[in-house]
Design an enzyme around this catalytic site. Structure first.
Site, PDB file in Angstrom:
ATOM      1  N   ARG A 179      62.475  34.640  73.586  1.00 46.02           N
ATOM      2  CA  ARG A 179      61.322  33.756  73.382  1.00 46.02           C
ATOM      3  C   ARG A 179      61.418  32.490  74.239  1.00 46.02           C
ATOM      4  O   ARG A 179      60.402  31.935  74.651  1.00 46.02           O
ATOM      5  CB  ARG A 179      61.206  33.374  71.909  1.00 46.02           C
ATOM      6  CG  ARG A 179      60.641  34.520  71.107  1.00 46.02           C
ATOM      7  CD  ARG A 179      60.506  34.149  69.663  1.00 46.02           C
ATOM      8  NE  ARG A 179      59.627  35.090  68.988  1.00 46.02           N
ATOM      9  CZ  ARG A 179      59.345  35.035  67.714  1.00 46.02           C
ATOM     10  NH1 ARG A 179      59.861  34.092  66.957  1.00 46.02           N
ATOM     11  NH2 ARG A 179      58.537  35.920  67.163  1.00 46.02           N
ATOM     12  N   LYS A 206      55.687  49.217  54.144  1.00 40.01           N
ATOM     13  CA  LYS A 206      54.581  49.465  53.213  1.00 40.01           C
ATOM     14  C   LYS A 206      53.235  49.697  53.882  1.00 40.01           C
ATOM     15  O   LYS A 206      52.958  49.144  54.938  1.00 40.01           O
ATOM     16  CB  LYS A 206      54.437  48.261  52.285  1.00 40.01           C
ATOM     17  CG  LYS A 206      55.602  48.102  51.349  1.00 40.01           C
ATOM     18  CD  LYS A 206      55.369  46.920  50.463  1.00 40.01           C
ATOM     19  CE  LYS A 206      56.464  46.779  49.439  1.00 40.01           C
ATOM     20  NZ  LYS A 206      56.310  45.561  48.671  1.00 40.01           N
ATOM     21  N   GLY A 262      58.470  41.620  66.197  1.00 38.94           N
ATOM     22  CA  GLY A 262      59.215  41.703  64.932  1.00 38.94           C
ATOM     23  C   GLY A 262      60.282  42.773  64.950  1.00 38.94           C
ATOM     24  O   GLY A 262      61.023  42.924  65.925  1.00 38.94           O
ATOM     25  N   GLY A 302      53.952  39.206  63.443  1.00 34.38           N
ATOM     26  CA  GLY A 302      52.775  38.929  62.614  1.00 34.38           C
ATOM     27  C   GLY A 302      51.535  38.718  63.465  1.00 34.38           C
ATOM     28  O   GLY A 302      50.446  39.223  63.151  1.00 34.38           O
TER      29      GLY A 302
HETATM   30  P1  AMP Z   1      57.640  46.101  58.084  1.00 37.16           P
HETATM   31  O1  AMP Z   1      58.097  44.688  57.937  1.00 37.16           O
HETATM   32  O2  AMP Z   1      56.563  46.501  57.150  1.00 37.16           O
HETATM   33  O3  AMP Z   1      57.374  46.503  59.526  1.00 37.16           O
HETATM   34  O4  AMP Z   1      58.865  46.994  57.626  1.00 37.16           O
HETATM   35  C1  AMP Z   1      60.108  46.986  58.236  1.00 37.16           C
HETATM   36  C2  AMP Z   1      61.101  47.423  57.223  1.00 37.16           C
HETATM   37  O5  AMP Z   1      60.754  48.693  56.735  1.00 37.16           O
HETATM   38  C3  AMP Z   1      62.493  47.532  57.753  1.00 37.16           C
HETATM   39  O6  AMP Z   1      63.269  46.497  57.210  1.00 37.16           O
HETATM   40  C4  AMP Z   1      62.959  48.899  57.257  1.00 37.16           C
HETATM   41  O7  AMP Z   1      64.241  48.868  56.659  1.00 37.16           O
HETATM   42  C5  AMP Z   1      61.924  49.255  56.219  1.00 37.16           C
HETATM   43  N1  AMP Z   1      61.796  50.713  56.049  1.00 37.16           N
HETATM   44  C6  AMP Z   1      61.580  51.615  56.992  1.00 37.16           C
HETATM   45  N2  AMP Z   1      61.579  52.868  56.472  1.00 37.16           N
HETATM   46  C7  AMP Z   1      61.783  52.742  55.155  1.00 37.16           C
HETATM   47  C8  AMP Z   1      61.884  53.665  54.078  1.00 37.16           C
HETATM   48  N3  AMP Z   1      61.771  54.988  54.281  1.00 37.16           N
HETATM   49  N4  AMP Z   1      62.102  53.168  52.838  1.00 37.16           N
HETATM   50  C9  AMP Z   1      62.214  51.853  52.632  1.00 37.16           C
HETATM   51  N5  AMP Z   1      62.129  50.926  53.610  1.00 37.16           N
HETATM   52  C10 AMP Z   1      61.911  51.366  54.862  1.00 37.16           C
END
Ligand code: AMP
Length: 400
Positions: A37, A201, A354, A377
């Site tokens: 960055r 999620k 991210g 984000g």
């Molecule tokens: P996000 O911030 O929504 O992009 O999510 C990233 C996070 O999703 C990372 O920290 C991963 O550890 C988590 N992640 C990825 N796959 C899974 C899974 N199958 N179950 C739970 N967490 C997950």
């Protein structure tokens, strides 16, 4: 979307305030572990220095919550910035206090002053106009080059833009590049265009999925979010991450994909574990056979093969979100395999910031990607089709 450009300003010998995003990761000893960055902001700072500007640079780091704290001081940033610019960088002791003002007033052409962490001021995250004005009063020109924080309406990002007219504010090179890249990606992608969307999620990515559907040819889902879709399709996903309140939304995404002719892919196998832990007992299973009480923590090898097959003919790939819990080695394989495949492809490859940026860097394929965003984000909000608050006042209005 055209932004006021730093190139169009009459900057020579003027006092310029540049909002950067130096929110870099550090280890427990305070060493910068990734200075991408800081390096990304150099072209804008050097452009101003080449025109003999007095340059005031400002950034936030971490979450000091409006309190001064040595832990969040920008002193390590000052040192790295000095090395990278190959010239002295003066560090102010505060943000808008006596020291910062005195140093800003005394700043000579071609000198660089770095203010202390903007979030030492309570007004920063509250978008307090008093703070915006105090920052604006330091300089004749305002440049936003902090893409990573442009989705936040903060005093040094949004509020400050109201204190400069259109001849005295603009986007820096980094901000422009990010906005242009995502603009082209969403408006005129070279087809076929595939989006790989993962992460924890559905809720975090739902708007982006809905906005992407009319634009992409293929959508490949991975990570924890896949299980909400799989459950909605009738699979028993054990203890995998599921958002029950979003089952209908997941159905809506699948219906829209069908209606729009988008090829929609879900994992066919997973690495299932007995617990969410790095040393948990785990095994490879098809999504039909996730044992009761187990949870899927990564995509399996059949899914990797399937996704490779689906990505074979694409010309543009957008990747946002890991395929599994990549922080734990045992569940990082799916993400790693996909990262290598995407990196080797001849397509234009765009990585959302991210976690995904972190991941490709860790795997060592960052150099092979066409573009890695510096904002997680912020890039997600662009994918959702939003205009970022920090960018809004820098957009050139088109004639009707
Ligand atoms: P996000 O911030 O929504 O992009 O999510 C990233 C996070 O999703 C990372 O920290 C991963 O550890 C988590 N992640 C990825 N796959 C899974 C899974 N199958 N179950 C739970 N967490 C997950």
């Amino acid at each position: 979307m055209q932004l006021y450009s730093i190139k169009d300003l009459e900057l020579a010998h003027k006092r310029v305030f540049i909002r950067c995003d130096f929110n870099v990761p550090m280890d427990e000893y305070g060493n910068i572990t990734d200075d991408r960055r800081i390096r990304a902001a150099l072209s804008t700072i050097n452009f101003c220095l080449d025109q003999d500007c007095s340059v005031i640079v400002a950034s936030h780091m971490g979450r000091p919550k409006g309190e001064r704290s040595d832990k969040f001081s920008l002193a390590p940033i000052q040192r790295r910035l000095q090395q990278l610019l190959k010239r002295d960088v003066i560090l102010a002791k505060d943000v808008i206090g006596e020291d910062a003002y005195a140093k800003a007033q005394a700043l000579k052409p071609s000198e660089v002053l770095l203010l202390e962490n903007l979030r030492f001021e309570k007004g920063e995250e509250k978008n307090d106009p008093k703070l915006s004005k105090a920052l604006a009063d330091m300089a004749e020109f305002y440049i936003n080059d902090a893409f990573g924080v442009s989705h936040r309406a903060h005093a040094s990002v949004e509020g400050i833009t109201h204190f400069f007219d259109n001849e005295h504010k603009a986007a820096g090179f980094l901000l422009q590049k990010e906005i242009q890249f995502f603009g082209t990606l969403l408006k005129r992608p070279v087809r076929p265009f595939a989006a790989i969307v993962g992460g924890s999620k559905v809720s975090g990515k739902l708007e982006a999925l809905i906005n992407l559907l009319p634009r992409v040819d293929k959508l490949l889902i991975g990570g924890g979010m896949a299980f909400t879709f799989l459950k909605q399709m009738g699979y028993d996903v054990g203890n995998s991450l599921v958002e029950d309140d979003l089952l209908q939304d997941a159905q809506h995404v699948m219906d829209e994909a069908r209606r729009l002719g988008v090829k929609f892919y879900l994992p066919v196998d997973v690495v299932a574990a007995q617990a969410f832990a790095p040393d948990a007992v785990s095994k490879l299973v098809t999504v039909q056979e996730i044992p009761q009480g187990w949870m899927g923590l990564d995509i399996g090898p059949a899914t990797v093969r399937l996704y490779r097959e689906a990505l074979n003919d694409v010309q543009t790939v957008l990747w946002n979100g890991p395929m599994g819990v990549f922080e734990m080695e045992r569940f990082a394989r799916g993400s790693s395999k996909i990262a290598h495949f995407v990196a080797d492809s001849y397509a234009t490859t765009v990585v959302g910031g991210g976690d995904t940026a972190d991941l490709v860097q860790r795997i060592g394929v960052d150099e092979e990607m066409s573009f890695i965003s510096t904002g997680g984000g912020a890039s997600l909000e662009l994918l959702e089709g939003k205009i970022l608050p920090g960018v809004q006042q820098l957009v050139i209005e088109e004639d009707a």
